[in-house]
Design an enzyme around this catalytic site. Structure first.
Site, PDB file in Angstrom:
ATOM      1  CG  ASN A 144      46.406  40.366  43.322  1.00 30.19           C
ATOM      2  OD1 ASN A 144      45.511  39.760  42.835  1.00 30.19           O
ATOM      3  ND2 ASN A 144      46.351  41.814  42.245  1.00 30.19           N
ATOM      4  CG  HIS A 178      50.910  37.680  38.228  1.00 28.63           C
ATOM      5  ND1 HIS A 178      50.931  39.353  39.043  1.00 28.63           N
ATOM      6  CD2 HIS A 178      49.319  37.446  38.197  1.00 28.63           C
ATOM      7  CE1 HIS A 178      49.724  39.882  38.591  1.00 28.63           C
ATOM      8  NE2 HIS A 178      49.220  39.370  38.325  1.00 28.63           N
ATOM      9  CB  VAL A 232      48.737  34.097  35.384  1.00 31.13           C
ATOM     10  CG1 VAL A 232      48.689  34.333  34.092  1.00 31.13           C
ATOM     11  CG2 VAL A 232      49.513  33.811  36.438  1.00 31.13           C
TER      12      VAL A 232
HETATM   13 FE   FE2 Z   1      45.188  38.632  41.097  1.00 30.06          FE
END
Ligand code: FE2
Length: 475
Positions: free
Chosen positions: A233, A328, A356
Site C-alpha cells: 500500500n 489490518h 502486518v
Molecule cells: Fe502495508
C-alpha cells in the site's frame, strides 16, 4: 522391571517430539512471550552514513538488480545518476576488471509534487550462463562503480537454493538491523513482500528524497543479488490533493520486474522460475476478481507451473490471506475468497505476505468450502493447503503490530510481534528448511524453524496421519 537405555529414551523423546509437532494435528498454536525492546519508530536521518552518496561527479547510486527473464539467464540492472543521464551502458564479464561485453539500457526521469528525480536507468543483460559469477561496471571515468552478482543454477527439480524473505523494510535503525542480519544469512536472492521506503509517511516535499535514501540503503544487498519486487500500500501514493494521481508512480519509475517474460501485462504481477522454485508475485492493490487481467493471468500462470521442473511453488503478496493480528484484520479476505481454491488445487507450498508488522505462521488450513448460503464456515486442516507466513516485520517507522486476536485461531501456529527476516533453503524436490530470525537474537538463533515437505513430491505416497511439516526449533 523395564530398564530403558539412554538410546531408547532418546528415541522416545524424539518420536514424541515429532508427533507433537505434526502440522495437521490441529494442536494449539503458540503466541510468543518474547519481550522485545521498543526502539523509536523514526527514520534514520537523511545525512546518516548509511545513506551516503557515492563520491564523484554523477556517480551511479541506488544500484539494484532483479531477475530479467523467466528462468534466470538474464538480469536487469537499475541505478540512478543525479546530475545528467550519463552512460546507459552496463559493462560486464566473468573476470574482475575485464568487462568484455556491454549492454545498453533506458533512462528516464520524472517529477512528483515539487521533487525532480535523478536519471533512472534500467538495463537488461541477457544470455548469461547459469551458476556463474559476473562482475559489472556502471558509470564512467573516476565515477564508475563496480559490483558483481551470481546467476542461479539451471532450473531443475533437485537444485538447492536459498531465498531470503523480507517485508515492509522501511529505513529505520530496525530496518538496518534486519538488512545486516540478512546479509549474514547466506541468502542468494530476496523475495520481497511489499512496502519499500515508506516515503509516503513524510511531507510531500520529502517523499522523492526518501525514495532516494531507501535506494542507497538497500544497495548493499540489492546491487549484488536480485530482489524480486512486490508492491504494498505504501507504493500506491495516490495523492490528488497535490495533483499526484498516478498510482505507483515513484515505485514504477524506480523498480522493474520481468513481467512480460511470464506473459503478464503489468509489472505489478508476474512470475519467475529460479533454481527449483516457481515464484508467483501478486498485487494486492490491483484488480483481481474474475475477468480482470490479474485474475486471467494467474489462472494461466498456475496452469504453466510444472512441478517436475520446479517442485516448489511459492506465492508472494502484500496483504496476508490468513492473519490473526488486530492490525489490518481481514484486509486480505477479498483475495482469499477469489484465489484460495486455486492455491489449494495447485498445492502451493507457501504464501509469504507482509503488511502486518509482526510475524505469524499458519498450519496447513483452508476455508474453501464456505459459501454464503451454507457449508462449512470455518477454516479446517487441509493437507493440500499452503502454509501462510506473514513477515511484514522488516522494521519500518510505523513500529510493531503487537495486538493479536485472543484466543489464537486454530489455523495460527506461531505468532510474535518482533522485527526480523526469514530464509527458505530448498534442499531438493522433497525438503526445504525454513527459518525466521528475530533481530534481537543475531543471525544464528532462529526463532521459528520448519522442515517443509514439498506439497507435490513430498505428498506422493504420503500415508494418512503422516507428518507433513516438522517444527524443528520453536521457543
Ligand atoms: Fe502495508
Amino acid at each position: 522391571m523395564f530398564q530403558y537405555s539412554k538410546a531408547m529414551l532418546l528415541n522416545l523423546v524424539l518420536v514424541s517430539f515429532v508427533l507433537l509437532s505434526s502440522i495437521r494435528d490441529g494442536s494449539a498454536g503458540i503466541t510468543s512471550s518474547f519481550v522485545r525492546p521498543q526502539w523509536p519508530g523514526v527514520d534514520i536521518p537523511v545525512d546518516h552514513e548509511v545513506f551516503a552518496v557515492p563520491k564523484g561527479y554523477n556517480a551511479p547510486q541506488q544500484v539494484h538488480i532483479t531477475q530479467g527473464d523467466y528462468d534466470g539467464k538474464a538480469v536487469i540492472v537499475s541505478w540512478v545518476t543525479p546530475d545528467e543521464p550519463g552512460t546507459r551502458h552496463v559493462q560486464y564479464g566473468t573476470s574482475k576488471d575485464k568487462f568484455k561485453t556491454s549492454a545498453e539500457g533506458t533512462v528516464a526521469n520524472y517529477t512528483f509534487y515539487n521533487y525532480k528525480s535523478g536519471y533512472i536507468h534500467h538495463c537488461l543483460i541477457e544470455g548469461l550462463e547459469y551458476k556463474t559469477k559476473y562482475y559489472y561496471r556502471i558509470g564512467s571515468g573516476d565515477s564508475a562503480r563496480d559490483f558483481w552478482f551470481e546467476t542461479p543454477p539451471k532450473v531443475g527439480p533437485d537444485t538447492p537454493y536459498k531465498f531470503g524473505i523480507i517485508g515492509d523494510l522501511g529505513q529505520t535503525f530496525n530496518s538496518l538491523s534486519t538488512l545486516e542480519h540478512y546479509l549474514e544469512s547466506g541468502g542468494e536472492a530476496v523475495l520481497y513482500v511489499g512496502d519499500l521506503s515508506y516515503s509516503d509517511e513524510h511531507d510531500y516535499k520529502d517523499m522523492g528524497l526518501r525514495w532516494d535514501t531507501w535506494g542507497r540503503f538497500a544497495e548493499r544487498s540489492a546491487a549484488y543479488q536480485p530482489w524480486m519486487w512486490n508492491v504494498g500500500n505504501h507504493e500506491v501514493e495516490f495523492l490528488p490533493e497535490v495533483g499526484e494521481v498516478e498510482p505507483f508512480k515513484n515505485y514504477l519509475y524506480r523498480y522493474t520486474t520481468p513481467y512480460s517474460a511470464s506473459k503478464s501485462t503489468s509489472p505489478l504481477w508476474y512470475a519467475v522460475r529460479r533454481a527449483s522454485a516457481h515464484i508467483i508475485v501478486l498485487s494486492s492493490y490491483s484488480p483481481f476478481v474474475k475477468y480482470t487481467p490479474q485474475y486471467i493471468w494467474l489462472k494461466e500462470e498456475l496452469a504453466r507451473v510444472d512441478r517436475k521442473k520446479t517442485p516448489w511453488l511459492i506465492v508472494l503478496v502484500h496483504k496476508p490471506l490468513y492473519s490473526s493480528n488486530v492490525a489490518h484484520y481481514m484486509e486480505g479476505e477479498a483475495m482469499r475468497s477469489v484465489f484460495e481454491t486455486w492455491f489449494v488445487q495447485y498445492k502451493v507450498d507457501v504464501i509469504f505476505a507482509g503488511h502486518v508488522h509482526a510475524y505469524e505462521r499458519s498450519y496447513r488450513y483452508s476455508n474453501i468450502d464456505y459459501n454464503i448460503t451454507g457449508g462449512r464456515r470455518y477454516p479446517i486442516p487441509d493437507k493440500s493447503a499452503p502454509i501462510y507466513i506473514t513477515i511484514g516485520d522488516g522494521g519500518n517507522l510505523e513500529g510493531l503490530a503487537s495486538s493479536y486476536l485472543d484466543p489464537q485461531p486454530e489455523y495460527s501456529a506461531f505468532r510474535e510481534a518482533s522485527y526480523g527476516h526469514a530464509t527458505l533453503e530448498i534442499k531438493n524436490r522433497t525438503h526445504a528448511i525454513y527459518h525466521w530470525y528475530r533481530n534481537d537474537d543475531g543471525k544464528k538463533v532462529p526463532a521459528d524453524s520448519l522442515v517443509l515437505h514439498n506439497q507435490y513430491w513430498g505428498s506422493n505416497g504420503r500415508k494418512q496421519n503422516e507428518v507433513i511439516d516438522e517444527v524443528v526449533n520453536v521457543k
